[in-house]
Enzyme design. Structure first.
Site: not given
Ligand code: GRF
Length: 210
Positions: A14, A106
């Protein structure tokens, strides 16, 4: 010339989607995933981007896999490498090769809650403010120079899923912003601190109406 970006991801993608849709002055030259079934890779293909699956389970150890990964990333001549939910720890050799042009997002207000299960840990600690951080990646996990952060309130009845959703909405705002700044050459990264050329006040985001 626009900024050449390689995205690394492992899953849903996402954040990658938010970046791809933000009309940034960048060229996403490749999206590389370590899980062939990652939804983020399917989305990259849908958008007509170069999507590369490198399955880490087919390689004997992290060093061997990361050497291959680094070569694949380098092949696309990136100005910037964006970790967008890349759920594997990168080897020091990989980080050294791209340091200064490697960003991560993060889901916590670093330096609080590095590592996994950040929302569960925030709830367990009873913090009243939580959020997310975009930072340059260094050898120390989740500790590199901070580019931008966004804060969200923690409510008494929140579940980890509620909190994750509230934070994710902010991730989708700040990651494109950080990448825009990088592409515009506005991030001054000195002695472990990142300042923004011209507008130092805008590196924190407080959401409206949440
Ligand atoms: C997000 O919460 C990001 O902060 C963490 O992993 C998750 C990834 O979500 N590092 P997406 O794949 O971008 O939806």
């Amino acid at each position: 010339m626009s900024c050449r970006v390689v995205v690394l991801l492992s899953g849903r993608g996402s954040n990658f989607r938010a970046i791809a849709e933000a009309q940034l002055p960048i060229d996403i030259v490749a999206v590389v995933g370590n899980r062939p079934q990652a939804a983020g890779l399917a989305y990259a293909r849908e958008r007509g981007l170069t999507a590369v699956a490198l399955d880490h389970t087919e390689h004997p150890d992290r060093a061997a896999f990361d050497a291959l990964l680094a070569d694949e990333v380098a092949r696309h001549r990136p100005d910037l490498v964006v970790l967008a939910g890349y759920m594997r720890i990168l080897s020091p050799a990989f980080i050294a090769r791209f340091e200064g042009r490697l960003l991560n997002i993060h889901p916590s207000l670093l330096p609080a809650f590095p590592g996994l299960k950040t929302h569960e840990r925030a709830l367990a600690e009873g913090v009243k403010i939580h959020g997310c951080t975009v930072h340059f990646v260094t050898a120390e996990l989740d500790h590199g120079p901070i580019v931008i952060q966004a804060a969200v309130p923690v409510r008494a009845d929140d579940t980890a899923a509620d909190l994750a959703a509230r934070v994710l909405e902010q991730e989708h705002r700040i990651y494109p912003q950080a990448i825009r700044w990088f592409a515009e050459g506005r991030l001054l990264n000195r002695h472990g601190r990142v300042n923004l050329k011209d507008d130092p006040a805008s590196q924190s985001v407080f959401p409206h109406g949440v």
